[in-house]
Design an enzyme around this catalytic site. Structure first.
Site, PDB file in Angstrom:
ATOM      1  CB  CYS A 176     -43.694  -2.904  78.607  1.00 60.49           C
ATOM      2  SG  CYS A 176     -45.198  -3.102  79.567  1.00 60.49           S
ATOM      3  CG  ASP A 232     -47.513 -10.223  76.080  1.00 60.73           C
ATOM      4  OD1 ASP A 232     -48.323 -10.076  77.006  1.00 60.73           O
ATOM      5  OD2 ASP A 232     -46.706  -9.345  75.724  1.00 60.73           O
ATOM      6  CG  HIS A 267     -45.444  -8.267  78.723  1.00 58.05           C
ATOM      7  ND1 HIS A 267     -45.813  -7.677  77.541  1.00 58.05           N
ATOM      8  CD2 HIS A 267     -45.155  -7.260  79.577  1.00 58.05           C
ATOM      9  CE1 HIS A 267     -45.765  -6.361  77.672  1.00 58.05           C
ATOM     10  NE2 HIS A 267     -45.356  -6.090  78.901  1.00 58.05           N
TER      11      HIS A 267
END
Length: 299
Positions: A176, A232, A267
């Site tokens: 991330c 995502d 994600h």
């Protein structure tokens, strides 16, 4: 710069699930709690999928090293009693160096690496105590300069070299927020390969973040494997396409970079302690990451 042995008492006393002593100062608590427990913003943890890698056979625990007069705390793990180890820098999500990141270090150590996760927000605050993600972003994450991060990663490599690591065989991986950092650090010439897990690729330039991965893609000095989720919501696939186009015009390392997009994953699909975890994508990504490092001299 302190060694593993200088921190022996911390290593012996801290284990997953421990807590810091009440009444400790905020800074002392930050150092002592590195790699212990989960960040408040991600609780409750999805315990049924959270992976816990034992430390048997490893030397693992908190470390610290100094950069520009500041003592940077971190977590490191390595096979016990071994030197000349390849090095992997493990870069945190926005939640800091909590149990998931420490466990990832131990997983790399089991593969024969010296893995180091520096707490890259330490000057700005402790991200693990925040329960509100927007507040964490505003009060801590948004105030972290890229230049500070790059210097702290240089410092981590210096610590590795002094503590059994072979920094001529260094790589970097991150998740991330840390995935974005992987791309940036791969342009510095300090590592041989990178693996970026769902890191942001584009953005507006600012004083603290003057460039983003797409801006430096053509100048990469180390090939990067990008692992991304097809679902995502924060990283549109058209930004992956933009990154691919930029890489294709660049250095040999840029052209050697590659992407894998998992259509079923969103994600944070590697984050085994969160509902976002997708085991099939996480396992495949881990295998690819290990193979990528070996293929590019980080072994």
């Amino acid at each position: 710069m302190t060694s593993f042995d200088d921190n022996r008492s911390e290593f012996d006393s801290l284990r997953p699930g421990d807590s810091t002593e009440q009444g400790a100062t905020r800074r002392t608590a930050l150092k002592a709690a590195i790699g212990v427990g989960y960040a408040a913003a991600v609780l409750p943890v999805a315990a049924q999928t959270a992976i816990s890698t034992p430390a048997e056979g490893l030397k693992a625990g908190p470390i610290k090293y100094t950069v520009n007069g500041f003592e940077v705390p971190g977590y490191a793990a390595a096979p016990a009693g071994k030197t000349g180890l390849p090095v992997v820098l493990v870069i945190q999500e926005i939640f800091g160096v909590h149990e998931y990141i420490a466990d990832t270090c131990r997983r790399f150590a089991e593969l024969g690496y010296l893995a180091i996760a520096p707490e890259l927000y330490a000057r700005q605050g402790d991200p693990r105590g925040y329960t509100d993600i927007p507040k964490l972003q505003a009060e801590v994450v948004s105030k972290v300069p890229d230049a500070q991060v790059m210097a702290d990663l240089d410092g981590a490599l210096g610590w590795a070299k002094a503590n059994g690591g072979d920094t001529s065989k260094a790589g970097i991986t991150g998740f991330c927020w840390g995935g974005r950092i992987v791309w940036l650090y791969a342009a510095t010439g300090k590592v041989k390969a990178g693996v970026a897990w769902y890191g942001r690729l584009v953005g507006q330039a600012s004083e603290l973040q003057p460039k983003h991965p797409v801006d430096i893609a053509a100048s990469l000095q180390a090939p990067v494997l990008g692992l991304y989720g097809g679902k995502d919501q924060g990283i549109p696939l058209d930004t992956v396409d933009k990154m691919k186009a930029a890489l294709a015009t660049g250095t040999p390392a840029a052209k050697a970079s590659s992407f894998v997009v998992y259509p079923e994953a969103g994600h944070a699909f590697h984050a085994d302690y969160r509902p976002s975890y997708v085991k099939s994508a996480a396992d495949d990504g881990w295998r690819r990451a290990a193979a990528w490092f070996k293929a590019n001299g980080v072994a």
